[in-house]
Design a protein around this motif. Structure first.
Motif, PDB file in Angstrom:
ATOM      1  N   ASN A 128       8.455  48.285  43.990  1.00  0.00           N
ATOM      2  CA  ASN A 128       8.718  49.682  43.617  1.00  0.00           C
ATOM      3  C   ASN A 128       9.808  50.303  44.488  1.00  0.00           C
ATOM      4  N   TYR A 129       9.913  49.836  45.717  1.00  0.00           N
ATOM      5  CA  TYR A 129      10.945  50.344  46.626  1.00  0.00           C
ATOM      6  C   TYR A 129      12.324  49.829  46.241  1.00  0.00           C
ATOM      7  N   GLY A 130      12.339  48.702  45.522  1.00  0.00           N
ATOM      8  CA  GLY A 130      13.609  48.161  45.049  1.00  0.00           C
ATOM      9  C   GLY A 130      14.337  47.272  46.042  1.00  0.00           C
ATOM     10  N   VAL A 131      13.596  46.653  46.944  1.00  0.00           N
ATOM     11  CA  VAL A 131      14.256  45.777  47.912  1.00  0.00           C
ATOM     12  C   VAL A 131      14.842  44.555  47.201  1.00  0.00           C
ATOM     13  N   LYS A 132      15.901  44.018  47.747  1.00  0.00           N
ATOM     14  CA  LYS A 132      16.541  42.847  47.163  1.00  0.00           C
ATOM     15  C   LYS A 132      16.017  41.538  47.746  1.00  0.00           C
ATOM     16  N   VAL A 133      15.378  41.628  48.906  1.00  0.00           N
ATOM     17  CA  VAL A 133      14.817  40.439  49.562  1.00  0.00           C
ATOM     18  C   VAL A 133      13.417  40.778  50.057  1.00  0.00           C
ATOM     19  N   SER A 134      12.479  39.899  49.734  1.00  0.00           N
ATOM     20  CA  SER A 134      11.128  40.021  50.282  1.00  0.00           C
ATOM     21  C   SER A 134      10.759  38.654  50.851  1.00  0.00           C
ATOM     22  N   GLY A 135       9.483  38.325  50.868  1.00  0.00           N
ATOM     23  CA  GLY A 135       9.090  37.023  51.382  1.00  0.00           C
ATOM     24  C   GLY A 135       7.676  37.026  51.912  1.00  0.00           C
ATOM     25  N   ILE A 136       7.392  36.098  52.817  1.00  0.00           N
ATOM     26  CA  ILE A 136       6.055  35.979  53.387  1.00  0.00           C
ATOM     27  C   ILE A 136       6.149  35.939  54.910  1.00  0.00           C
ATOM     28  N   THR A 137       5.065  36.326  55.541  1.00  0.00           N
ATOM     29  CA  THR A 137       4.946  36.269  56.995  1.00  0.00           C
ATOM     30  C   THR A 137       3.605  35.641  57.352  1.00  0.00           C
ATOM     31  N   ILE A 138       3.626  34.689  58.269  1.00  0.00           N
ATOM     32  CA  ILE A 138       2.403  34.111  58.820  1.00  0.00           C
ATOM     33  C   ILE A 138       2.367  34.502  60.290  1.00  0.00           C
ATOM     34  N   HIS A 139       1.244  35.055  60.725  1.00  0.00           N
ATOM     35  CA  HIS A 139       1.194  35.598  62.087  1.00  0.00           C
ATOM     36  C   HIS A 139      -0.188  35.410  62.703  1.00  0.00           C
ATOM     37  N   PHE A 140      -0.222  35.445  64.023  1.00  0.00           N
ATOM     38  CA  PHE A 140      -1.498  35.515  64.711  1.00  0.00           C
ATOM     39  C   PHE A 140      -2.071  36.920  64.526  1.00  0.00           C
ATOM     40  N   VAL A 141      -3.376  37.016  64.579  1.00  0.00           N
ATOM     41  CA  VAL A 141      -4.043  38.297  64.364  1.00  0.00           C
ATOM     42  C   VAL A 141      -4.298  38.991  65.688  1.00  0.00           C
ATOM     43  N   ASP A 142      -3.933  40.279  65.731  1.00  0.00           N
ATOM     44  CA  ASP A 142      -4.297  41.114  66.872  1.00  0.00           C
ATOM     45  C   ASP A 142      -5.188  42.237  66.350  1.00  0.00           C
ATOM     46  N   GLU A 143      -5.319  43.319  67.102  1.00  0.00           N
ATOM     47  CA  GLU A 143      -6.250  44.378  66.721  1.00  0.00           C
ATOM     48  C   GLU A 143      -5.645  45.387  65.750  1.00  0.00           C
ATOM     49  N   GLY A 144      -4.388  45.236  65.387  1.00  0.00           N
ATOM     50  CA  GLY A 144      -3.755  46.143  64.445  1.00  0.00           C
ATOM     51  C   GLY A 144      -3.780  45.607  63.021  1.00  0.00           C
ATOM     52  N   VAL A 145      -3.081  46.308  62.146  1.00  0.00           N
ATOM     53  CA  VAL A 145      -2.968  45.902  60.737  1.00  0.00           C
ATOM     54  C   VAL A 145      -1.630  45.192  60.550  1.00  0.00           C
ATOM     55  N   ASP A 146      -1.679  43.870  60.467  1.00  0.00           N
ATOM     56  CA  ASP A 146      -0.474  43.055  60.260  1.00  0.00           C
ATOM     57  C   ASP A 146       0.560  43.269  61.369  1.00  0.00           C
ATOM     58  N   THR A 147       0.084  43.390  62.604  1.00  0.00           N
ATOM     59  CA  THR A 147       0.978  43.649  63.737  1.00  0.00           C
ATOM     60  C   THR A 147       1.009  42.496  64.742  1.00  0.00           C
ATOM     61  N   GLY A 148       0.291  41.413  64.481  1.00  0.00           N
ATOM     62  CA  GLY A 148       0.221  40.317  65.433  1.00  0.00           C
ATOM     63  C   GLY A 148       1.523  39.543  65.540  1.00  0.00           C
ATOM     64  N   PRO A 149       1.678  38.755  66.613  1.00  0.00           N
ATOM     65  CA  PRO A 149       2.903  37.961  66.819  1.00  0.00           C
ATOM     66  C   PRO A 149       3.227  37.065  65.622  1.00  0.00           C
ATOM     67  N   ILE A 150       4.462  37.148  65.180  1.00  0.00           N
ATOM     68  CA  ILE A 150       4.894  36.410  63.989  1.00  0.00           C
ATOM     69  C   ILE A 150       5.144  34.945  64.334  1.00  0.00           C
ATOM     70  N   ILE A 151       4.567  34.065  63.524  1.00  0.00           N
ATOM     71  CA  ILE A 151       4.749  32.623  63.685  1.00  0.00           C
ATOM     72  C   ILE A 151       5.869  32.113  62.788  1.00  0.00           C
ATOM     73  N   PHE A 152       5.892  32.607  61.549  1.00  0.00           N
ATOM     74  CA  PHE A 152       6.817  32.040  60.555  1.00  0.00           C
ATOM     75  C   PHE A 152       7.084  33.078  59.473  1.00  0.00           C
ATOM     76  N   GLN A 153       8.331  33.132  59.016  1.00  0.00           N
ATOM     77  CA  GLN A 153       8.698  33.957  57.870  1.00  0.00           C
ATOM     78  C   GLN A 153       9.591  33.165  56.931  1.00  0.00           C
ATOM     79  N   LYS A 154       9.436  33.430  55.652  1.00  0.00           N
ATOM     80  CA  LYS A 154      10.296  32.813  54.642  1.00  0.00           C
ATOM     81  C   LYS A 154      10.752  33.896  53.679  1.00  0.00           C
ATOM     82  N   ALA A 155      12.076  34.037  53.572  1.00  0.00           N
ATOM     83  CA  ALA A 155      12.645  35.086  52.720  1.00  0.00           C
ATOM     84  C   ALA A 155      12.754  34.619  51.274  1.00  0.00           C
ATOM     85  N   LEU A 156      12.737  35.592  50.373  1.00  0.00           N
ATOM     86  CA  LEU A 156      12.853  35.333  48.945  1.00  0.00           C
ATOM     87  C   LEU A 156      13.770  36.377  48.331  1.00  0.00           C
ATOM     88  N   GLU A 157      14.847  35.921  47.719  1.00  0.00           N
ATOM     89  CA  GLU A 157      15.754  36.835  47.031  1.00  0.00           C
ATOM     90  C   GLU A 157      15.135  37.257  45.704  1.00  0.00           C
TER      91      GLU A 157
END
Length: 205
Positions: A128-157
């Motif tokens: 809905n925001y209209g971004v041209k690139v999105s993707g996925i993030t795999i991360h360790f979990v901390d006490e926040g909401v999706d704020t843990g240290p990022i392990i891996f990201q893969k972009a998608l056009e």
């Protein structure tokens, strides 16, 4: 002589889910194919969901958490003693005591390039925001909401003619492909911490 032929003990993982369970099944399939050298001890769910049907079909133990779910989750984790806790669409924030006790042993996957679009409905928000690139993030979990240290990201056009459904399908393809591979690297401890980011020793692609 018998000791020479002892069965190799695989790392143990527990998967937590609340919904459809497609990532759970992708992980299970990867273990069966040998792409992920681990044993799924159990699927833990906090509600009725289709992930349970997948577990039944795959002949994997599943457990419905009782209320209060925090103490129930603690009880089962202490009983199972997994090497890694894998979140696969688990729609609750883990209590701080569990996060602290299992630090660096809880991973999560998120359908956006964090820190963009954390929380629920990330794919829809990105679309809905209209971004041209999105993707996925795999991360360790901390006490926040999706704020843990990022392990891996893969972009998608994102193609101009894609519908929301098409974007969801393509995001899920990335999740199913890369989540088992990253879990394997985490289990092998082929990573190190640099600042707030995790650096894998080997490129996944």
């Amino acid at each position: 002589m018998c000791g020479m032929f002892q069965r190799r003990v695989l790392p143990r993982i527990v998967v937590l889910a609340s919904g459809n369970g497609s990532n759970f099944e992708a992980i299970a399939n990867a273990t069966q194919k040998g792409l992920l050298k681990a044993e799924i001890q159990a699927l833990l769910v906090d509600r009725e969901c289709f992930a349970v049907e997948r577990a039944k079909r795959l002949d994997i133990q599943w457990i419905r958490l009782e209320k209060p779910w925090n103490s129930s989750l603690t009880k089962y984790l202490e009983r199972l003693k997994p090497d890694l806790i894998v979140l696969a669409g688990f729609m609750r924030i883990l209590p701080s005591e569990i996060v602290k006790e299992w630090q660096w042993k809880i991973v999560n996957i998120h359908p956006s390039l964090l820190p963009a679009f954390p929380g629920m409905h990330a794919i829809e928000k990105a679309y809905n925001y209209g971004v041209k690139v999105s993707g996925i993030t795999i991360h360790f979990v901390d006490e926040g909401v999706d704020t843990g240290p990022i392990i891996f990201q893969k972009a998608l056009e994102i193609k101009r003619d894609w519908s929301l459904k098409k974007l969801e399908e393509e995001i899920h393809k990335l999740e199913h492909r890369y989540y088992p591979l990253v879990i394997q690297k985490v289990l092998e401890k082929k990573w190190k911490i640099v600042g707030r980011r995790v650096i894998l020793e080997e490129d996944i692609g």
